[in-house]
Design a protein around this motif. Structure first.
Motif, PDB file in Angstrom:
ATOM      1  N   ILE A 217       0.811  -1.233   0.000  1.00 12.19           N
ATOM      2  CA  ILE A 217       0.000   0.000   0.000  1.00 12.19           C
ATOM      3  C   ILE A 217       0.838   1.274   0.000  1.00 12.19           C
ATOM      4  CG2 ILE A 217      -1.897  -1.184   1.173  1.00 12.19           C
ATOM      5  CD1 ILE A 217      -1.099   0.210   3.767  1.00 12.19           C
ATOM      6  N   GLY A 218       2.147   1.139  -0.132  1.00 12.30           N
ATOM      7  CA  GLY A 218       3.006   2.324  -0.068  1.00 12.30           C
ATOM      8  C   GLY A 218       2.792   3.310  -1.185  1.00 12.30           C
ATOM      9  N   ASP A 219       2.236   2.840  -2.317  1.00 14.49           N
ATOM     10  CA  ASP A 219       2.028   3.740  -3.452  1.00 14.49           C
ATOM     11  C   ASP A 219       0.702   4.472  -3.387  1.00 14.49           C
ATOM     12  OD1 ASP A 219       0.613   1.323  -3.855  1.00 14.49           O
ATOM     13  OD2 ASP A 219       0.474   1.718  -6.007  1.00 14.49           O
ATOM     14  N   ILE A 220      -0.118   4.169  -2.387  1.00 12.53           N
ATOM     15  CA  ILE A 220      -1.426   4.827  -2.266  1.00 12.53           C
ATOM     16  C   ILE A 220      -1.230   6.190  -1.606  1.00 12.53           C
ATOM     17  CG2 ILE A 220      -3.723   4.702  -1.236  1.00 12.53           C
ATOM     18  CD1 ILE A 220      -3.526   1.680  -1.383  1.00 12.53           C
ATOM     19  N   PRO A 221      -1.662   7.264  -2.250  1.00  7.66           N
ATOM     20  CA  PRO A 221      -1.464   8.609  -1.685  1.00  7.66           C
ATOM     21  C   PRO A 221      -2.104   8.743  -0.305  1.00  7.66           C
ATOM     22  CG  PRO A 221      -2.198   8.729  -3.968  1.00  7.66           C
ATOM     23  CD  PRO A 221      -2.355   7.303  -3.540  1.00  7.66           C
ATOM     24  N   SER A 222      -1.507   9.585   0.524  1.00  6.40           N
ATOM     25  CA  SER A 222      -2.049   9.834   1.860  1.00  6.40           C
ATOM     26  C   SER A 222      -3.460  10.393   1.740  1.00  6.40           C
ATOM     27  CB  SER A 222      -1.159  10.815   2.615  1.00  6.40           C
ATOM     28  OG  SER A 222      -1.668  11.058   3.902  1.00  6.40           O
ATOM     29  N   SER A 223      -4.361   9.892   2.564  1.00  3.22           N
ATOM     30  CA  SER A 223      -5.773  10.270   2.458  1.00  3.22           C
ATOM     31  C   SER A 223      -6.151  11.305   3.513  1.00  3.22           C
ATOM     32  CB  SER A 223      -6.661   9.036   2.625  1.00  3.22           C
ATOM     33  OG  SER A 223      -8.020   9.399   2.611  1.00  3.22           O
ATOM     34  N   SER A 224      -6.962  12.260   3.090  1.00  5.19           N
ATOM     35  CA  SER A 224      -7.510  13.256   4.026  1.00  5.19           C
ATOM     36  C   SER A 224      -8.989  13.018   4.274  1.00  5.19           C
ATOM     37  CB  SER A 224      -7.290  14.666   3.453  1.00  5.19           C
ATOM     38  OG  SER A 224      -7.923  14.793   2.180  1.00  5.19           O
ATOM     39  N   ASP A 225      -9.467  11.838   3.886  1.00  4.42           N
ATOM     40  CA  ASP A 225     -10.873  11.477   4.059  1.00  4.42           C
ATOM     41  C   ASP A 225     -11.225  11.498   5.544  1.00  4.42           C
ATOM     42  OD1 ASP A 225     -13.388  10.375   4.143  1.00  4.42           O
ATOM     43  OD2 ASP A 225     -12.915   8.660   2.869  1.00  4.42           O
ATOM     44  N   ASP A 226     -12.168  12.336   5.923  1.00  6.68           N
ATOM     45  CA  ASP A 226     -12.525  12.486   7.331  1.00  6.68           C
ATOM     46  C   ASP A 226     -13.096  11.201   7.916  1.00  6.68           C
ATOM     47  OD1 ASP A 226     -12.900  14.367   9.676  1.00  6.68           O
ATOM     48  OD2 ASP A 226     -14.966  13.662   9.414  1.00  6.68           O
ATOM     49  N   SER A 227     -13.687  10.342   7.074  1.00 10.15           N
ATOM     50  CA  SER A 227     -14.260   9.094   7.571  1.00 10.15           C
ATOM     51  C   SER A 227     -13.182   8.130   8.060  1.00 10.15           C
ATOM     52  CB  SER A 227     -15.102   8.421   6.493  1.00 10.15           C
ATOM     53  OG  SER A 227     -14.282   7.971   5.425  1.00 10.15           O
ATOM     54  N   LEU A 228     -11.926   8.373   7.656  1.00 11.20           N
ATOM     55  CA  LEU A 228     -10.835   7.511   8.078  1.00 11.20           C
ATOM     56  C   LEU A 228     -10.142   8.038   9.331  1.00 11.20           C
ATOM     57  CD1 LEU A 228      -9.177   6.691   4.629  1.00 11.20           C
ATOM     58  CD2 LEU A 228     -10.905   5.373   5.872  1.00 11.20           C
ATOM     59  N   ARG A 229     -10.517   9.227   9.763  1.00 12.53           N
ATOM     60  CA  ARG A 229      -9.883   9.802  10.949  1.00 12.53           C
ATOM     61  C   ARG A 229     -10.274   9.020  12.194  1.00 12.53           C
ATOM     62  NH1 ARG A 229     -11.553  13.800  14.493  1.00 12.53           N
ATOM     63  NH2 ARG A 229     -13.427  14.160  13.212  1.00 12.53           N
ATOM     64  N   MET A 230      -9.293   8.684  13.022  1.00 10.92           N
ATOM     65  CA  MET A 230      -9.585   7.980  14.268  1.00 10.92           C
ATOM     66  C   MET A 230     -10.334   8.913  15.202  1.00 10.92           C
ATOM     67  SD  MET A 230      -7.053   6.196  17.030  1.00 10.92           S
ATOM     68  CE  MET A 230      -7.728   5.353  18.461  1.00 10.92           C
ATOM     69  N   LYS A 231     -11.379   8.405  15.824  1.00  9.16           N
ATOM     70  CA  LYS A 231     -12.195   9.195  16.737  1.00  9.16           C
ATOM     71  C   LYS A 231     -12.321   8.465  18.065  1.00  9.16           C
ATOM     72  CE  LYS A 231     -14.783  10.841  12.720  1.00  9.16           C
ATOM     73  NZ  LYS A 231     -16.101  10.867  12.024  1.00  9.16           N
ATOM     74  N   GLY A 232     -12.829   9.156  19.044  1.00 10.12           N
ATOM     75  CA  GLY A 232     -13.053   8.520  20.332  1.00 10.12           C
ATOM     76  C   GLY A 232     -12.021   8.894  21.377  1.00 10.12           C
ATOM     77  N   LYS A 233     -12.139   8.280  22.520  1.00  9.90           N
ATOM     78  CA  LYS A 233     -11.359   8.612  23.714  1.00  9.90           C
ATOM     79  C   LYS A 233      -9.859   8.499  23.501  1.00  9.90           C
ATOM     80  CE  LYS A 233     -10.723   6.986  28.483  1.00  9.90           C
ATOM     81  NZ  LYS A 233     -11.245   6.051  29.514  1.00  9.90           N
ATOM     82  N   TRP A 234      -9.415   7.521  22.688  1.00 10.35           N
ATOM     83  CA  TRP A 234      -7.998   7.207  22.587  1.00 10.35           C
ATOM     84  C   TRP A 234      -7.332   7.773  21.345  1.00 10.35           C
ATOM     85  CZ3 TRP A 234      -6.596   5.615  27.134  1.00 10.35           C
ATOM     86  CH2 TRP A 234      -7.499   4.885  27.927  1.00 10.35           C
ATOM     87  N   ALA A 235      -8.063   8.562  20.568  1.00 11.21           N
ATOM     88  CA  ALA A 235      -7.525   9.063  19.301  1.00 11.21           C
ATOM     89  C   ALA A 235      -6.242   9.864  19.507  1.00 11.21           C
ATOM     90  CB  ALA A 235      -8.566   9.905  18.585  1.00 11.21           C
ATOM     91  N   GLY A 236      -6.185  10.649  20.551  1.00 16.70           N
ATOM     92  CA  GLY A 236      -5.011  11.488  20.785  1.00 16.70           C
ATOM     93  C   GLY A 236      -3.778  10.720  21.216  1.00 16.70           C
ATOM     94  N   ASN A 297      -1.611   7.322  11.420  1.00 18.55           N
ATOM     95  CA  ASN A 297      -2.563   7.494  12.528  1.00 18.55           C
ATOM     96  C   ASN A 297      -4.004   7.690  12.065  1.00 18.55           C
ATOM     97  OD1 ASN A 297      -0.404   7.516  14.573  1.00 18.55           O
ATOM     98  ND2 ASN A 297       0.128   9.498  13.663  1.00 18.55           N
ATOM     99  N   ARG A 298      -4.419   6.874  11.133  1.00 18.79           N
ATOM    100  CA  ARG A 298      -5.807   6.880  10.665  1.00 18.79           C
ATOM    101  C   ARG A 298      -6.233   5.453  10.374  1.00 18.79           C
ATOM    102  NH1 ARG A 298      -5.489   5.463   5.460  1.00 18.79           N
ATOM    103  NH2 ARG A 298      -3.763   6.192   4.153  1.00 18.79           N
ATOM    104  N   ARG A 299      -7.518   5.285  10.097  1.00 18.02           N
ATOM    105  CA  ARG A 299      -8.013   3.974   9.700  1.00 18.02           C
ATOM    106  C   ARG A 299      -7.559   3.654   8.275  1.00 18.02           C
ATOM    107  NH1 ARG A 299     -11.177   1.557  12.971  1.00 18.02           N
ATOM    108  NH2 ARG A 299     -12.326   2.635  14.605  1.00 18.02           N
ATOM    109  N   LEU A 300      -7.578   2.381   7.956  1.00 16.31           N
ATOM    110  CA  LEU A 300      -7.219   1.960   6.602  1.00 16.31           C
ATOM    111  C   LEU A 300      -8.405   2.142   5.662  1.00 16.31           C
ATOM    112  CD1 LEU A 300      -5.365  -1.308   7.607  1.00 16.31           C
ATOM    113  CD2 LEU A 300      -4.290   0.765   6.715  1.00 16.31           C
ATOM    114  N   SER A 301      -8.140   2.562   4.451  1.00 12.32           N
ATOM    115  CA  SER A 301      -9.199   2.707   3.452  1.00 12.32           C
ATOM    116  C   SER A 301      -9.593   1.337   2.912  1.00 12.32           C
ATOM    117  CB  SER A 301      -8.716   3.602   2.312  1.00 12.32           C
ATOM    118  OG  SER A 301      -7.696   2.934   1.579  1.00 12.32           O
ATOM    119  N   ALA A 302     -10.702   1.297   2.195  1.00 12.96           N
ATOM    120  CA  ALA A 302     -11.141   0.037   1.583  1.00 12.96           C
ATOM    121  C   ALA A 302     -10.084  -0.493   0.622  1.00 12.96           C
ATOM    122  CB  ALA A 302     -12.471   0.251   0.853  1.00 12.96           C
TER     123      ALA A 302
END
Length: 418
Positions: A217-236, A297-302
């Motif tokens: 997956i190294g050739d996949i550009p970095s994503s700014s998709d908000d749905s992939l952003r880690m959320k919740g108590k431990w995100a920080g 530090n984000r979720r993996l895309s499909a």
């Protein structure tokens, strides 16, 4: 054309691999409506959208699709693995292994074998399926196949092995048990590993190193998709954990701050990929803090999940993230399925394979992975967790296991009282 009947198809991980090896799926049996729609989105296989249990097996085998196909070359199946997972043995409701209603699917698989008597079969499940002391699933299949042979005069011999996908070029550490048998009783030799861990023995040095996440997956550009952003108590807290580590980094045995007790959380808690290693096992359930997470530090895309499972590049999924994660996490890496399918094709069907060529779904090696991303300091909000934390007391001794043991004892008392 080598014809395959696919049971408990899911998104089609096994089927994609067998397809790459030259088999054709003449029908796929899948009960989940969303999963069935995903199969149709990707392939033109006939989909029998129905629950596969012993009562339905006869209807499935007598369907026009199956009857018109003629003799089957192989039945491939990945029945629900949850009853045989390690976590199931400590479930608080006390249901695990053959006590779990979902394990009836093994009877359905055996009934399909009895009714269709294919030239070969392959069944896949989690390591717990054949675990010492918990091998009820394996024993059920072995006993059932013996009965099929006795009833119909077939000579199926079951060969089984636990394989690690990373040993065969998959960019993911994923152990699964595979059972293979041929109707004429011939032996099956599982393929030798084609890749090695960097810490392997001297006997392995001629093999290439494990395929890495960067390769996949190294050739996949970095994503700014908000749905992939880690959320919740431990995100920080995630950015303070190095690549290839999880929450254990922040214990008294790690290199970070003592925020947690050793092994007091699930392995996937705050688990992060490393560019220069294979991925950890992709899970079917994904909580807000459950990884593996991307090194940024984000979720993996499909697309990234599909690559780590070595699906063909044209696979699509029109479903929610949780449904997509479940489909991917329940699937067999397609490259490993292709390797096994090629061996079955050679050993059972006499095919000659060109060993100089890589598998169709093999992941090309990329350039050397970049340096690991630097970690950030632990945010002040988590400093209140710093302290002396007790380690987990050991396998089967934690609070969840104790509750599960109590539930099982209570269920046994009620059964005896009845």
């Amino acid at each position: 054309m080598l014809k395959a009947l696919s049971l408990f198809t899911g998104i089609g991980g096994l089927d994609f691999g067998f397809e790459a090896a030259g088999f054709t799926t003449i029908a796929a049996v899948e009960a989940n409506t969303t999963v069935a729609a995903t199969i149709r989105l990707n392939r033109k296989w006939d989909v029998l959208e129905t629950n596969l249990d012993p009562r339905r097996a006869v209807d499935i085998c007598s369907s026009t699709i199956i009857k018109d196909a003629g003799p089957l070359d192989i039945v491939i199946a990945g029945p629900p693995c949850q009853p045989f997972s390690k976590a199931a043995y400590w479930r608080e409701d006390g249901a695990s292994g053959l006590d779990d209603p979902r394990s009836r699917t093994l009877n359905a698989f055996l009934q399909v074998i009895a009714l269709t008597r294919p030239k070969a079969f392959l069944l896949e499940n989690v390591p717990g399926f054949a675990a010492r002391g918990h091998s009820g699933g394996l024993d059920r299949v072995l006993t059932g196949i013996t009965r099929v042979n006795s009833t119909f005069g077939s000579r199926y011999r079951v060969h089984w092995a636990k394989l690690n996908s990373a040993d065969y070029g998959v960019p993911q550490i994923r152990e699964r048990v595979f059972l293979v048998g041929a109707e004429d009783g011939r032996d099956f030799i599982f393929p030798n590993p084609t890749h090695r861990n960097a810490s392997g023995t001297d006997d392995d040095v001629r093999l290439p190193l494990y395929t890495t996440c960067w390769d996949a997956i190294g050739d996949i550009p970095s994503s700014s998709d908000d749905s992939l952003r880690m959320k919740g108590k431990w995100a920080g807290l995630l950015p303070s954990i190095p690549e290839g580590e999880n929450y254990l980094w922040h214990t008294n045995r790690g290199g970070g701050m003592p925020l947690f007790g050793w092994r007091t959380r699930y392995w996937t808690f705050l688990l992060k990929l490393a560019k220069d290693r294979p991925s950890w096992t992709i899970q079917s359930q994904s909580g807000s803090a459950s990884g593996p997470f991307h090194w940024s530090n984000r979720r993996l895309s499909a697309t990234e999940l599909f690559r780590l499972q070595t699906f063909p590049q044209n696979v699509k999924c029109d479903a929610s993230r949780s449904e997509m994660q479940r489909m991917v996490g329940n699937a067999v890496p397609s490259l490993l399925a292709e390797v096994l399918a090629c061996e079955i094709k050679k050993q059972f069907f006499g095919a000659k394979l060109d060993t100089s060529k890589s598998p169709t779904l093999a992941v090309p090696k990329s350039e050397t992975a970049p340096r690991r991303t630097a970690v950030r300091p632990v945010p002040p909000a988590f400093h209140e967790l710093v302290g002396t934390h007790a380690d987990h007391p050991g396998t089967g001794l934690g609070p969840g296991a104790a509750a599960g043991a109590r539930a099982k004892r209570d269920a046994l008392r009620k059964f005896k009282a009845a």
